[in-house]
Each structure stands twice: as structure tokens, then as C-alpha cells.
Design a protein around this motif. Structure first.
Motif, PDB file in Angstrom:
ATOM      1  N   GLY A 116       0.783  -1.233   0.000  1.00 29.69           N
ATOM      2  CA  GLY A 116       0.000   0.000   0.000  1.00 29.69           C
ATOM      3  C   GLY A 116       0.820   1.290   0.000  1.00 29.69           C
ATOM      4  O   GLY A 116       0.533   2.193  -0.783  1.00 29.69           O
ATOM      5  N   ILE A 119       2.450   1.857  -3.395  1.00 25.98           N
ATOM      6  CA  ILE A 119       1.495   2.121  -4.466  1.00 25.98           C
ATOM      7  C   ILE A 119       0.931   3.526  -4.323  1.00 25.98           C
ATOM      8  O   ILE A 119       0.753   4.246  -5.307  1.00 25.98           O
ATOM      9  CB  ILE A 119       0.425   1.027  -4.472  1.00 25.98           C
ATOM     10  N   TRP A 405      -5.876   2.701 -12.491  1.00 23.73           N
ATOM     11  CA  TRP A 405      -6.712   1.625 -11.945  1.00 23.73           C
ATOM     12  C   TRP A 405      -8.001   1.407 -12.697  1.00 23.73           C
ATOM     13  O   TRP A 405      -8.712   0.422 -12.466  1.00 23.73           O
ATOM     14  CB  TRP A 405      -7.015   1.917 -10.457  1.00 23.73           C
ATOM     15  N   ARG A 490      -5.639  -7.956   0.380  1.00 22.34           N
ATOM     16  CA  ARG A 490      -4.819  -6.985   1.104  1.00 22.34           C
ATOM     17  C   ARG A 490      -3.729  -7.745   1.817  1.00 22.34           C
ATOM     18  O   ARG A 490      -3.681  -8.979   1.771  1.00 22.34           O
ATOM     19  CB  ARG A 490      -5.648  -6.186   2.106  1.00 22.34           C
ATOM     20  N   LYS A 496      -6.297  -6.699   9.989  1.00 22.20           N
ATOM     21  CA  LYS A 496      -7.198  -6.644   8.830  1.00 22.20           C
ATOM     22  C   LYS A 496      -8.202  -7.806   8.827  1.00 22.20           C
ATOM     23  O   LYS A 496      -9.101  -7.851   8.007  1.00 22.20           O
ATOM     24  CB  LYS A 496      -6.396  -6.619   7.530  1.00 22.20           C
ATOM     25  N   ILE A 562       0.333  -5.409  -8.176  1.00 19.11           N
ATOM     26  CA  ILE A 562      -0.420  -4.399  -8.920  1.00 19.11           C
ATOM     27  C   ILE A 562      -1.293  -5.060  -9.992  1.00 19.11           C
ATOM     28  O   ILE A 562      -2.449  -4.700 -10.185  1.00 19.11           O
ATOM     29  CB  ILE A 562       0.533  -3.361  -9.554  1.00 19.11           C
ATOM     30  N   TYR A 569      -9.917  -5.446  -8.759  1.00 22.27           N
ATOM     31  CA  TYR A 569     -10.686  -4.205  -8.554  1.00 22.27           C
ATOM     32  C   TYR A 569     -11.667  -3.955  -9.690  1.00 22.27           C
ATOM     33  O   TYR A 569     -12.744  -3.419  -9.501  1.00 22.27           O
ATOM     34  CB  TYR A 569      -9.768  -2.977  -8.464  1.00 22.27           C
ATOM     35  N   GLY A 587      -6.645   3.018   3.711  1.00 23.54           N
ATOM     36  CA  GLY A 587      -7.114   1.981   2.793  1.00 23.54           C
ATOM     37  C   GLY A 587      -7.393   2.652   1.462  1.00 23.54           C
ATOM     38  O   GLY A 587      -7.975   3.737   1.412  1.00 23.54           O
ATOM     39  N   THR A 588      -6.942   2.047   0.378  1.00 29.18           N
ATOM     40  CA  THR A 588      -7.189   2.660  -0.919  1.00 29.18           C
ATOM     41  C   THR A 588      -7.772   1.669  -1.930  1.00 29.18           C
ATOM     42  O   THR A 588      -8.303   2.095  -2.956  1.00 29.18           O
ATOM     43  CB  THR A 588      -5.889   3.221  -1.536  1.00 29.18           C
ATOM     44  N   LYS A 592     -10.329   2.072  -5.633  1.00 33.28           N
ATOM     45  CA  LYS A 592     -10.080   1.582  -6.991  1.00 33.28           C
ATOM     46  C   LYS A 592     -11.291   0.783  -7.473  1.00 33.28           C
ATOM     47  O   LYS A 592     -11.639   0.798  -8.649  1.00 33.28           O
ATOM     48  CB  LYS A 592      -8.824   0.699  -7.006  1.00 33.28           C
TER      49      LYS A 592
HETATM   50  C1  LIG Z   1      -4.152  -0.420  -3.629  1.00 37.84           C
HETATM   51  C2  LIG Z   1      -3.264  -1.529  -3.280  1.00 37.84           C
HETATM   52  C3  LIG Z   1      -2.891  -1.766  -1.946  1.00 37.84           C
HETATM   53  C4  LIG Z   1      -3.380  -0.921  -0.822  1.00 37.84           C
HETATM   54  O1  LIG Z   1      -4.718  -1.207  -0.561  1.00 37.84           O
HETATM   55  P1  LIG Z   1      -5.302  -1.254   0.930  1.00 37.84           P
HETATM   56  O2  LIG Z   1      -6.742  -1.002   0.756  1.00 37.84           O
HETATM   57  O3  LIG Z   1      -4.615  -0.148   1.678  1.00 37.84           O
HETATM   58  O4  LIG Z   1      -4.985  -2.593   1.454  1.00 37.84           O
HETATM   59  C5  LIG Z   1      -2.060  -2.831  -1.680  1.00 37.84           C
HETATM   60  N1  LIG Z   1      -1.603  -3.629  -2.648  1.00 37.84           N
HETATM   61  C6  LIG Z   1      -1.953  -3.447  -3.940  1.00 37.84           C
HETATM   62  C7  LIG Z   1      -1.421  -4.372  -4.974  1.00 37.84           C
HETATM   63  C8  LIG Z   1      -2.779  -2.380  -4.303  1.00 37.84           C
HETATM   64  O5  LIG Z   1      -3.094  -2.193  -5.589  1.00 37.84           O
END
Ligand SMILES: *Cc1c(COP(=O)(O)O)cnc(C)c1O
Length: 708
Positions: A116, A119, A405, A490, A496, A562, A569, A587-588, A592
């Protein structure tokens, strides 16, 4: 034709192609097999493809015209007439922001990231590039890359070093104003370490990477940049010194006079000391004045409320390493050590880079509104006499780089309804309003195309793993495409709770195997190579999936990165996020998913605490926190099951029209895109950083960022 190869090579020299699907597909179309095997690295494809094949394929798939078009676009991109950055951050043009991070996740072919944090840093550079913000990235080049995850027969994670060839990356030596390659040196106990300074272009942004593979170094020092997060505490502090001190020296050697240092996480905190040292030794500044100046022109972003996520270097180890910096600063070793301790006089206490960063920056931030609150509480003791709400840590909520993404099909849908140039005004709410009037069938059908592709990908990956492990193939093929598909991917760490759904197997069985409303699940995720607990969680989940009740319904796929992330996603219907509140700083991955028309199913933690409006996804639980973790887990599991059974599944299956489309679900997809798209993208994040942190820091004003 003979001019084609150099043109293709030119296209690979800027990582701009990583977020241009129409450029990526040129290389894919040249040779799909090579492209896949080479981690989608176009330079490897060009190196391996034969001249005959190139000639043949180029004619078949119109490569020359596509390459000319791409090169023209790249040229236009790199020589803009105007940008958001020129208008809003023009003052920093001659003195850019220096953005330091231990890892950068830009593309799977450049394996210098683990997860994370990296990225996010990659997305930061890409949006800074799109917006034309003057910024330079500073990091380390890990020449052995990061490890890949492979499960063994016991379903235990093995960490495999995958050889990758640096020659297949568009890295070039960074040169000074005389055109000479730059090398920097950093003093470590009993020796000096040298690093070559390389650079790679990420659109309009230079990313500078330090590499210790130089002749003058001993093998132990060459190993310093071998691997990300690979060593013990001693190696770690040396890597951090290299990044911070070496990075600051590299900028100077390249003639880059940064206006602001932005430390993305505490790993690069030593850069602050080096920055002050320079002012003292070369500009004759008083040490305390120099430290104050550095503080007012530097920004620190903290990324985790998990205590173990903050480095703690034993006092002896830190003291052994900080002598040269202390001498350069004209301070005693004790004074410098004190900068990394909550209480400077607590001589036995470990040295914490996070503490150093908080003490030596006037502007600090967490990565979501809730994380801002949590961080002010967490670090209140560093500011004696200050009320919690007045602790000078604000927040900038993270965002994701949309072009990286977003599925091509979804981009087409946005282009036709939000306007062909919608990407240049992502952060305006009204850009996204027209999504509400897109016909439901168009958006639903687009999602079905993505979902079919994702299911193919998951099946293929899962089948390959079973074959390798000698497990029988699953017949008929798992994951029927008409069922609701929920994803969870994740890092596997206890907070988590990847196993939360597995706390009641009978109820899970009833949920996924409901004859009329089945649910399919896909899990993916890695543990840090040294994290046995995380590996245990992977094993637990992967083993449970062998249960005949789940084999057709729930799959685990290896090596979350990725590429795997992007595939998940884009195609899943719902994205599950069930951390222990409030430990997920932001969290991201859910962002996506939302951009691709999936719905977020999440605990009200991190970004979801500020994003959920009751109709733009689903919230697990009320956000209350119980003092006892076991009770909390039990309650969250109950809430999660109830949410899935009573809200998520019915919304997906009920109220379908004649064509079989779930009307309520699609409405929620649209509402989710409209309310979240403009806020949780990286352009908004960069604009926030510029307006609230970079510009005030560049001016060096001592006003503190007001808490939100
Ligand atoms: C976006 C992303 C993450 C981070 O996502 P979280 O929601 O913070 O767990 C981790 N690994 C990859 C490959 C991602 O694309």
C-alpha cells in the motif's frame, strides 16, 4: 520498418505508458505470450522479439500508426502549455517539492514496492505529473526486487526472489550540470558507503533512485539496496540513512534546490538532519535556526496507528550511526538522539524516526480524517501541555490515480457521459453528476464485461496453483458468472482480519451455497516475509477453502501485486474490508473498486468513515469500539454476516427487471461513483497537499496547519 524499433524503444523510456492502456496494448499486441511472461514489461518484449515477428505483427496490428500517435501524445504531455500546477503551484517551479519514500509502486515490472505505501507513492507521482506539479521523487533502487509469493504443499507462503534485469528498465544515470553521472556518499560506522544516482521518468516527474552497486563498496554495502525490507535493524537504519542523507545529497549534486521536503512515512526522516547540516556547514547558519527553518519547510505524512508499524532503533544502534550527523550539526550526540525520543532525557529509550519527523516538521498529517484524530491522540504526549485537538497533525485523505486503476471499458463509458476531457477535472463534483443519467443497462453491461474477464483471470490463476501443488482440478469450473462476486485482497495481518468470515463456517456455507442467491468470494494477499503470524493467516484461509463446501465458491489466488489487484478491482461486484477499527489508517483498494463500478462493503474505518453516506456502498457495524477485542471481533462478524444476508445479497438478487438486471444495485453503483469519484482520487489528494501543505511550507511560514 527499420525506424519502428527505435520509436518503440523511445516509447518505453518514460513510464508514462504505464497509465496509458492504448500504449500498453501496443506491446501486448506484439506478443501476448512474451508480454505476460515479462511482467508486462515492454522493454523485455522488445529485447526478445525477433525482427521477423516484429515486422509481421507490426503490419497485422497497425503498430506504426499507433506508435506515431503515442509518441506525439507523449511529446504533447511533456510540453504542456498550461496545467493545474502552473496555475496553482507555479511559485515552486524553480524549487520543486522533494518527495521521499522507501518504496514506489508504479508498475509490476519495476519491483521496488511491497504494498500500500509504495502504491500510494506511485499514484502520488503520477497525479503530480498529470497536474504538472513541480515534484521530484527520491527512493532506493532494490536491485533484487521484492519477493513473489508462492504457496507450498502446506499452503504456507514461500518468498521467492524473482530475478529481474535492471537493463530492462528505463533507468539512466542522473547527471549533474556538467553532464557527469552523480555518485553520493554516506558515512556509516567505520566506513563510507557510495551510491550511484539513477533516474527514471514518470511522465513529467523525475524519480531519483540510489543504488549501492558501485565498485568502491564492500559486498555488505552493495547488499544495502539489494532488497526492500529484507534485513535486520542494523540494515534498516543504514537503508534509512542512505535514503534520507544520501537522497538529500543526491538532490544537491543534481542541482535541485527543493523548496519543500515531503517525507512519506518516517523512513526518510534523516533527510531533515542532513538538510539542516548543509545550512549550518555551508551557509554558516546557527544550528537551532537551521533546524527551525527545516521544520517550517518540511512536511511529514504518518501512515499507521499500529504501534509496531513505527521503527524503533535500540539506543546503542542509533548512537553508533548518528555521530557524523551530530558532528555536522554542531550538536552533541545526546542532543541528536533526543530528537528521536519522546522524552529527550530518557537515555535508554529507543530512537524513533517518526518522533524525529514530528519534531522536525511544522506540518504533519495523517491519511484520512479519522486517522488524523487517532494520530493526534497517539502523539499527544509529544506535545506536553497541548490539548489533543490542538496537536499539530492534520490530515489529507489518500486518493488513487484514476488512469492507473480504471478499466478501459469504464473509461470509455465515462468519456461518453462525463465528457471526453473528464480526466482533467476529476476533482469537481459536477464532473461526475451525469453518471446518474447513464442508462442502467449500459453501466450494468459494462460491468458484466469486466466481471467475465476477472473471473477468467481468477480461474486461470487458481487452476495453475492447484496444478503446481498436485491438487485435483475443480470441476465444473468454480465461480459461476451470474453469482454475486465479492473480493478481499490486502496484506495478511491480524488487524485486517482476513479470517473474520471464517469464524462461523456453517453460516458461511449457508451464505455462499444458497441455491437461489449464491455468493462467490475471492481472496488474495501476502504476508511480510518475516511475519509468521500473517503467513499463518494465509494458511488458515487457504486450507479452509479446500473444504468441499467452499471449493466451488471461494478461491485464493497467489501473489497479490499491482497486476492481480487491477484485475480484481475492475471485475468484482463487492469489495470487503473488515479491519479492526481504527487501525486502518486509510485503505485505498476500495477506492479503486468504486471507480470501476464495484460497491464497498466496509467497517467505518479509514476513508470509509468519512465517505459512507448510507447509500453509496455498505457499512459493517455502527463504528462503535468495544474495549475487549474478542467481543469486538464477535460483534463485527455478526454484523458482517447480517449485512451480507439482509442487505448486500438481497440488493443484488431482488428487484430485477425483465432483462435480469438488479435495479437497486445499479442505482447504488451510480450513486457510489457520483459521490465518491471526485473525492477519492489522487488528483484531489495532490491538490490538497499543494494548497494545505506544500504552498504554506514553501513560503516557510510558521503558521501551523489547523486541525480539520
Ligand atoms: C491499492 C493496493 C494496496 C493498498 O490497498 P489497501 O486497501 O490499503 O490494502 C495494496 N496492494 C496493492 C497491490 C494495491 O493495488
Amino acid at each position: 520498418m527499420d525506424k519502428l524499433l527505435p520509436k518503440l524503444q523511445q516509447l518505453t523510456q518514460n513510464l508514462w505508458w504505464t497509465w496509458k492502456p492504448e500504449v500498453r496494448t501496443i506491446f501486448r499486441d506484439l506478443d501476448l505470450d512474451l508480454y505476460t511472461k515479462a511482467h508486462q514489461n515492454p522493454m523485455s518484449v522488445l529485447k526478445q522479439i525477433t525482427p521477423d515477428q516484429l515486422e509481421q505483427r507490426a503490419a497485422d496490428v497497425d503498430v506504426p500508426a499507433r506508435v506515431d500517435r503515442a509518441l506525439r501524445q507523449l511529446h504533447e504531455y511533456c510540453t504542456p502549455i498550461t496545467t493545474w500546477g502552473i496555475t496553482h503551484a507555479g511559485a515552486m517551479r524553480s524549487r520543486p517539492i522533494a518527495y521521499f519514500c522507501m518504496e514506489f509502486g508504479i508498475h509490476e515490472s519495476l519491483p521496488i514496492y511491497s504494498g500500500g505505501l509504495g502504491i500510494l507513492a506511485g499514484d502520488h507521482l503520477k497525479s503530480a505529473s498529470d497536474l504538472g506539479i513541480p515534484l521530484v521523487g527520491v527512493g532506493l533502487l532494490y536491485h533484487e526486487g521484492y519477493t513473489s509469493q508462492v504457496l507450498n504443499k502446506d499452503l504456507w507462503q514461500q518468498d521467492v526472489v524473482e530475478p529481474f534485469d535492471i537493463a530492462d528498465l528505463p533507468l539512466v544515470p542522473a547527471v549533474d550540470r556538467h553532464g557527469e553521472p552523480v555518485t553520493v556518499s554516506v558515512e556509516l560506522p567505520g566506513r563510507t558507503v557510495y551510491a550511484a544516482v539513477l533516474e527514471v521518468m514518470v511522465g513529467r516527474i523525475r524519480l531519483i533512485l540510489l543504488d549501492t552497486r558501485v565498485k568502491a563498496n564492500e559486498p555488505q554495502d552493495v547488499a544495502l539496496t539489494a532488497r526492500l525490507y529484507g534485513g535486520d535493524q542494523r540494515m534498516r537504519i543504514q537503508q534509512e540513512l542512505l535514503l534520507g542523507v544520501g537522497g538529500a545529497r543526491a538532490l544537491r549534486a543534481l542541482g535541485i534546490n527543493a523548496s519543500v521536503f515531503h517525507l512519506n512515512e518516517g523512513h526518510s526522516a534523516f533527510a531533515l538532519l542532513e538538510r539542516a547540516r548543509y545550512r549550518i556547514q555551508f551557509d554558516g547558519m546557527d544550528p537551532h535556526k537551521a533546524l527551525a527553518e527545516v521544520a517550517s519547510t518540511s512536511v511529514f505524512t504518518t501512515h499507521t496507528p499500529v504501534d509496531a508499524g513505527h521503527d524503533r532503533f535500540p539506543a546503542d544502534l542509533a548512537a553508533e550511526h548518528l555521530g557524523p550527523l551530530a558532528a555536522g550539526l554542531g550538536l552533541s550526540l545526546d542532543e541528536v538522539m533526543g530528537l528521536g525520543r519522546v522524552n529527550p532525557h530518557d537515555h535508554g529509550a529507543p530512537f524513533m524516526p517518526t518522533v524525529l519527523a514530528l519534531k522536525l516538521t511544522r506540518r504533519a498529517n495523517g491519511v484520512s480524517a479519522l486517522h488524523g484524530v487517532v494520530s493526534r491522540k497517539m502523539w499527544n504526549h509529544l506535545y506536553p501541555g497541548t490539548k489533543e485537538e490542538a496537536v499539530p497533525i492534520g490530515h489529507v485523505t489518500n486518493g488513487v490515480h484514476l488512469p492507473t486503476w480504471l478499466a478501459t471499458e469504464m473509461n470509455h463509458l465515462y468519456e461518453s457521459h462525463l465528457g471526453p476531457n473528464y480526466q482533467s477535472s476529476l476533482t469537481r463534483p459536477d464532473t461526475w453528476t451525469p453518471i446518474m443519467s447513464v442508462s442502467s443497462s449500459e453501466i450494468w453491461e459494462t460491468k458484466q464485461v469486466l466481471k467475465a474477464r476477472t473471473i477468467r483471470f481468477i480461474r486461470k490463476r487458481a487452476a495453475a496453483m492447484r496444478e503446481r501443488l498436485g491438487l485435483p482440478a475443480i470441476e465444473p469450473a468454480p465461480l459461476d458468472p451470474d453469482a454475486l462476486l465479492i473480493g478481499f485482497a490486502r496484506r495478511f495481518v491480524p488487524y485486517k482480519r482476513p479470517d473474520l468470515l471464517f469464524t462461523d463456517l456453517d453460516r458461511l456455507d449457508r451464505l455462499v451455497n444458497n441455491p437461489t442467491r449464491p455468493v462467490n468470494l475471492v481472496f488474495s494477499g501476502r504476508a511480510h516475509p518475516a511475519d509468521q503470524t500473517g503467513k499463518g493467516l494465509i494458511q488458515k484461509v487457504a486450507q479452509l477453502l479446500e473444504d468441499p463446501r467452499f471449493r466451488h465458491r471461494i478461491l485464493f489466488i497467489e501473489n497479490y501485486n499491482i497486476r492481480v489487484g487491477r484485475m480484481l478491482y475492475q471485475g468484482i461486484d463487492g469489495w470487503l474490508n473488515n479491519p479492526q477499527r481504527p487501525l486502518e489508517a486509510c485503505g485505498t483498494s476500495g477506492m479503486k473498486v468504486v471507480l470501476n463500478g464495484g460497491l464497498h462493503i466496509s467497517v467505518r474505518d479509514g476513508w470509509w468513515a468519512e465517505a459512507y453516506d448510507g447509500e453509496n456502498g455498505f457499512a459493517i457495524g455502527s463504528g462503535e469500539i468495544h474495549a475487549d477485542q474478542a467481543t469486538q471481533d464477535q460483534r463485527d462478524a455478526e454484523d458482517l454476516f447480517r449485512l451480507l444476508e439482509e442487505e448486500v445479497v438481497p440488493l443484488y438478487y431482488d428487484d430485477r427487471n425483465a432483462a435480469g438486471m438488479p435495479l437497486g444495485w445499479v442505482e447504488r453503483m451510480k450513486h457510489s461513483i457520483r459521490t465518491l469519484g471526485w473525492r477519492f482520487n489522487a488528483d484531489r489528494m495532490l491538490q490538497d497537499y499543494v494548497n494545505h501543505l506544500y504552498l504554506p511550507a514553501a513560503i516557510g511560514s510558521s503558521c501551523q496547519m489547523p486541525p480539520p
